[in-house]
Motif scaffolding. Structure first.
Motif, PDB file in Angstrom:
ATOM      1  N   ALA A 140      38.299  48.697  31.874  1.00  0.00           N
ATOM      2  CA  ALA A 140      37.428  48.760  32.825  1.00  0.00           C
ATOM      3  C   ALA A 140      37.320  47.511  33.913  1.00  0.00           C
ATOM      4  O   ALA A 140      37.389  47.747  35.130  1.00  0.00           O
ATOM      5  CB  ALA A 140      35.771  49.119  32.382  1.00  0.00           C
ATOM      6  N   ALA A 141      37.656  46.434  33.228  1.00  0.00           N
ATOM      7  CA  ALA A 141      37.867  45.302  34.086  1.00  0.00           C
ATOM      8  C   ALA A 141      39.168  45.353  34.924  1.00  0.00           C
ATOM      9  O   ALA A 141      39.337  44.906  36.101  1.00  0.00           O
ATOM     10  CB  ALA A 141      37.943  44.066  33.118  1.00  0.00           C
ATOM     11  N   THR A 142      40.424  45.743  34.359  1.00  0.00           N
ATOM     12  CA  THR A 142      41.456  46.258  35.133  1.00  0.00           C
ATOM     13  C   THR A 142      41.258  47.117  36.239  1.00  0.00           C
ATOM     14  O   THR A 142      42.017  46.898  37.397  1.00  0.00           O
ATOM     15  CB  THR A 142      42.565  46.786  34.172  1.00  0.00           C
ATOM     16  N   THR A 143      40.542  48.368  36.067  1.00  0.00           N
ATOM     17  CA  THR A 143      40.183  49.122  37.284  1.00  0.00           C
ATOM     18  C   THR A 143      39.424  48.466  38.292  1.00  0.00           C
ATOM     19  O   THR A 143      39.921  48.603  39.658  1.00  0.00           O
ATOM     20  CB  THR A 143      39.644  50.483  36.664  1.00  0.00           C
ATOM     21  N   ARG A 144      38.220  47.569  38.017  1.00  0.00           N
ATOM     22  CA  ARG A 144      37.539  47.069  39.059  1.00  0.00           C
ATOM     23  C   ARG A 144      38.440  45.828  39.885  1.00  0.00           C
ATOM     24  O   ARG A 144      38.307  45.662  41.182  1.00  0.00           O
ATOM     25  CB  ARG A 144      36.477  46.258  38.339  1.00  0.00           C
ATOM     26  N   ARG A 145      39.296  45.242  38.976  1.00  0.00           N
ATOM     27  CA  ARG A 145      40.316  43.953  39.774  1.00  0.00           C
ATOM     28  C   ARG A 145      41.259  44.975  40.733  1.00  0.00           C
ATOM     29  O   ARG A 145      41.599  44.226  41.566  1.00  0.00           O
ATOM     30  CB  ARG A 145      40.740  43.443  38.483  1.00  0.00           C
ATOM     31  N   SER A 146      41.739  46.211  40.335  1.00  0.00           N
ATOM     32  CA  SER A 146      42.715  46.577  40.938  1.00  0.00           C
ATOM     33  C   SER A 146      42.131  47.011  42.444  1.00  0.00           C
ATOM     34  O   SER A 146      42.836  46.907  43.606  1.00  0.00           O
ATOM     35  CB  SER A 146      43.133  47.983  40.266  1.00  0.00           C
ATOM     36  N   VAL A 147      40.902  47.564  42.352  1.00  0.00           N
ATOM     37  CA  VAL A 147      40.098  47.586  43.863  1.00  0.00           C
ATOM     38  C   VAL A 147      39.667  46.723  44.588  1.00  0.00           C
ATOM     39  O   VAL A 147      40.422  46.242  45.707  1.00  0.00           O
ATOM     40  CB  VAL A 147      38.685  48.459  43.472  1.00  0.00           C
ATOM     41  N   PHE A 148      39.594  45.209  43.775  1.00  0.00           N
ATOM     42  CA  PHE A 148      39.515  44.036  44.413  1.00  0.00           C
ATOM     43  C   PHE A 148      40.876  43.463  45.162  1.00  0.00           C
ATOM     44  O   PHE A 148      40.718  43.234  46.236  1.00  0.00           O
ATOM     45  CB  PHE A 148      38.807  42.927  43.549  1.00  0.00           C
ATOM     46  N   ARG A 149      41.701  43.798  44.116  1.00  0.00           N
ATOM     47  CA  ARG A 149      43.105  43.206  44.868  1.00  0.00           C
ATOM     48  C   ARG A 149      43.378  43.968  45.891  1.00  0.00           C
ATOM     49  O   ARG A 149      44.018  43.385  46.879  1.00  0.00           O
ATOM     50  CB  ARG A 149      44.069  43.294  43.623  1.00  0.00           C
ATOM     51  N   ASP A 150      43.121  45.395  45.888  1.00  0.00           N
ATOM     52  CA  ASP A 150      43.728  46.259  47.154  1.00  0.00           C
ATOM     53  C   ASP A 150      42.936  45.691  48.404  1.00  0.00           C
ATOM     54  O   ASP A 150      43.278  46.043  49.260  1.00  0.00           O
ATOM     55  CB  ASP A 150      43.376  47.770  46.662  1.00  0.00           C
ATOM     56  N   SER A 151      41.523  45.544  48.125  1.00  0.00           N
ATOM     57  CA  SER A 151      40.677  45.149  49.434  1.00  0.00           C
ATOM     58  C   SER A 151      41.330  43.739  49.818  1.00  0.00           C
ATOM     59  O   SER A 151      41.220  43.721  51.073  1.00  0.00           O
ATOM     60  CB  SER A 151      39.127  44.979  49.051  1.00  0.00           C
ATOM     61  N   THR A 183      33.145  44.298  46.754  1.00  0.00           N
ATOM     62  CA  THR A 183      34.378  44.482  45.859  1.00  0.00           C
ATOM     63  C   THR A 183      34.385  43.144  44.894  1.00  0.00           C
ATOM     64  O   THR A 183      34.561  43.699  43.631  1.00  0.00           O
ATOM     65  CB  THR A 183      35.850  44.969  46.353  1.00  0.00           C
ATOM     66  N   ILE A 184      34.299  42.242  45.306  1.00  0.00           N
ATOM     67  CA  ILE A 184      34.151  41.067  44.494  1.00  0.00           C
ATOM     68  C   ILE A 184      33.044  41.146  43.636  1.00  0.00           C
ATOM     69  O   ILE A 184      32.979  40.831  42.340  1.00  0.00           O
ATOM     70  CB  ILE A 184      34.193  39.776  45.129  1.00  0.00           C
ATOM     71  N   ASP A 185      31.733  41.470  44.051  1.00  0.00           N
ATOM     72  CA  ASP A 185      30.805  41.351  43.075  1.00  0.00           C
ATOM     73  C   ASP A 185      30.515  42.554  42.231  1.00  0.00           C
ATOM     74  O   ASP A 185      29.963  42.340  41.155  1.00  0.00           O
ATOM     75  CB  ASP A 185      29.378  41.957  44.266  1.00  0.00           C
ATOM     76  N   GLU A 186      31.465  43.624  42.854  1.00  0.00           N
ATOM     77  CA  GLU A 186      31.686  44.834  41.592  1.00  0.00           C
ATOM     78  C   GLU A 186      32.505  44.225  40.472  1.00  0.00           C
ATOM     79  O   GLU A 186      32.409  44.376  39.335  1.00  0.00           O
ATOM     80  CB  GLU A 186      32.226  45.885  42.324  1.00  0.00           C
ATOM     81  N   TYR A 187      33.378  43.329  40.747  1.00  0.00           N
ATOM     82  CA  TYR A 187      34.578  42.887  39.641  1.00  0.00           C
ATOM     83  C   TYR A 187      33.914  41.963  38.962  1.00  0.00           C
ATOM     84  O   TYR A 187      34.192  41.759  37.473  1.00  0.00           O
ATOM     85  CB  TYR A 187      35.830  42.596  40.336  1.00  0.00           C
ATOM     86  N   LEU A 188      33.415  40.548  39.449  1.00  0.00           N
ATOM     87  CA  LEU A 188      33.020  39.595  38.460  1.00  0.00           C
ATOM     88  C   LEU A 188      32.290  39.931  37.371  1.00  0.00           C
ATOM     89  O   LEU A 188      32.346  39.189  36.375  1.00  0.00           O
ATOM     90  CB  LEU A 188      32.277  38.667  39.605  1.00  0.00           C
ATOM     91  N   PRO A 189      31.168  40.928  37.391  1.00  0.00           N
ATOM     92  CA  PRO A 189      30.526  40.923  36.060  1.00  0.00           C
ATOM     93  C   PRO A 189      31.554  41.392  34.910  1.00  0.00           C
ATOM     94  O   PRO A 189      31.162  41.025  33.808  1.00  0.00           O
ATOM     95  CB  PRO A 189      29.511  42.131  36.505  1.00  0.00           C
ATOM     96  N   TYR A 190      32.254  42.103  35.361  1.00  0.00           N
ATOM     97  CA  TYR A 190      33.342  42.565  34.070  1.00  0.00           C
ATOM     98  C   TYR A 190      34.037  41.411  33.595  1.00  0.00           C
ATOM     99  O   TYR A 190      34.477  41.362  32.613  1.00  0.00           O
ATOM    100  CB  TYR A 190      34.198  43.564  34.549  1.00  0.00           C
TER     101      TYR A 190
END
Length: 471
Positions: free
Chosen positions: A30-41, A63-70
């Motif tokens: 799940a962390a990888t998925t959120r990071r991929s969205v962050f990286r793409d943005s 997108t950062i706010d979504e990734y950092l909790p994970y």
């Protein structure tokens, strides 16, 4: 008053290849998925024009706010031994603060360990808050305060900008504390993630926030802007109140505090990296601008008190600090060609008003302050030469009288890293890890370097406008 950070980009990684969790099996994937969205943005943001980047910064922050909790939950699980590391974790980030002058791309640096990922990703959130502050300042400049409602709107936007800068300062303080308490592997780290750089960025953010608080009480930039905007009708409205007495001294002390913090930031950047020349120059310029503002407020107070010779001495001292005075004692106060060059550069850097950031520069407001000081000096010298005949005080004695700085915001306000909620953790505990989730994330990202640096995107820029708003 806010540095125009360039957001970094990063390479794809898979947390699932390096970490496994017995209590929350799907947390790494799940962390990888959120990071991929962050990286793409981040990659998409880099390809936008400067004006589009300004409008898109809020989505980047989301997108950062979504990734950092994970990410921070994964780190906490490792600390509590609920997550086991099964392979070496490596990540690669572009070290944007280590760039040299010129259009060349900053270097990509690969480092081992989750701490490197946390440092860069969390710092990117602080950069985003700084850029959000910059966009609010630019919005406050878009229209003149023609009535009380628009004035209130400008004040609200500057307040929002101040809050974003305080948040950025708290994040940098968190990263500074983390870098001193976490054991790091013996590897060569980029300057961007060193304790010295975090301390410098914390100081710079506090300096910017303090000057934004001063900006709300400073009418002179708007007064001077009217003279350079022939379309302005603001002269038909009530003139702003000029600060004097205790208020002027308080504003001067706030400016001195900002100057001290900006000076500390410049020293921190210098100790962290000799190649961070753009950021260091911006810190130096901001320190000079803040100190010159302090001189101006003291000069205004002296003029209101009838001490015109002292008032002229203060504005000359401010221009000396900005490096805009030439000649001997008999020529004190005359501007060097530096201001003319500033004005010419301003005309050359004009951008259409449809772009929220108006005019961009990299002098931390030095030009605007020079214009204010120059106009005040011309006005006061004319009165003094024809009416008062006061002796102008030497600048050296006045500079020695500058007050000590005074903080307005708490210095120990530390950001708290976000974590996943109990319900989100329960959901992850009940999900099986997605073994194939990283296949498409390993795509080549060499096109990350294709977009050239836009000419109008000036590193360390200060937003300007032809309007007669707050600045």
């Amino acid at each position: 008053m806010t540095f125009a950070f360039a957001l970094p980009t990063t390479s794809p990684v898979s947390f699932g290849a390096s970490f496994t969790s017995s209590s929350a099996p799907s947390l790494p994937s799940a962390a990888t998925t959120r990071r991929s969205v962050f990286r793409d943005s981040l990659k998409r943001h880099k390809r936008l024009s400067p004006s589009e980047q300004t409008n898109a910064i809020s989505s980047i922050q989301a997108t950062i706010d979504e990734y950092l909790p994970y990410l921070h939950t994964l780190d906490a699980y490792i600390t509590s031994q609920d997550v086991t590391q099964i392979a070496e974790f490596e990540t690669e980030w572009r070290a944007t603060l280590s760039r040299r002058n010129g259009p060349a791309e900053p270097p990509r640096v690969r480092c081992k360990g989750l701490d490197y990922e946390i440092s860069f990703a969390t710092a990117t959130l602080a950069y985003a808050h700084s850029l959000r502050a910059r966009s609010f300042i630019a919005a406050a400049l878009q229209s003149p305060p023609a009535d009380s409602s628009s004035t209130s709107s400008s004040e609200h936007m500057i307040t929002q900008a101040t809050q974003h800068m305080n948040t950025a300062a708290s994040i940098f303080l968190y990263l500074q504390n983390r870098s001193t308490t976490r054991e790091r592997s013996a590897q060569s780290l980029p300057a961007d993630v060193t304790t010295s750089m975090y301390n410098a960025l914390w100081s710079l953010s506090l300096a910017s926030a303090t000057l934004l608080a001063v900006l709300k009480q400073d009418p002179y930039p708007s007064i001077i802007a009217i003279q350079y905007d022939k379309t302005s009708k603001e002269w038909m409205y009530k003139a702003p109140t000029v600060p004097s007495g205790v208020k002027a001294l308080l504003l001067a002390r706030l400016c001195m505090y900002a100057a001290d913090m900006a000076g500390k930031a410049a020293a921190g950047v210098a100790s962290a990296s000799s190649s961070g020349s753009e950021l260091r120059k911006y810190c130096d310029d901001l320190a000079k601008t803040a100190k010159a503002k302090a001189c101006r407020f003291l000069g205004v107070d002296a003029e209101v008190s009838g001490k015109l010779g002292e008032a002229i001495g203060w504005v000359v001292a401010g221009k000396e600090i900005l490096g805009l005075v030439v000649g001997g004692d008999e020529e004190k106060g005359k501007l060097s060609r530096g201001l003319d060059k500033f004005k010419k550069a301003r005309e050359e850097r004009k951008i259409e008003k449809t772009q929220p950031e108006g005019l961009l520069a990299q002098d931390a407001g030095k030009m605007e302050e020079a214009m204010v000081l120059n106009e005040l000096e011309k006005k006061w010298r004319k009165i003094n030469d024809n009416v008062n005949f006061d002796k102008i005080k030497p600048t050296a004695s006045l500079i020695a009288m500058l007050p000590s700085g005074r903080p307005i915001f708490p210095e120990n306000q530390t950001w708290t890293p976000p974590k996943l909620s109990s319900s989100e953790l329960v959901q992850l505990q009940n999900q099986a890890p997605n073994d194939g989730e990283t296949d498409w994330l390993r795509a080549d990202d060499s096109d990350d370097d294709l977009r050239p640096v836009a000419e109008s995107s000036v590193q360390g820029g200060f937003p300007r406008s032809q309007s007669t708003g707050y600045y």
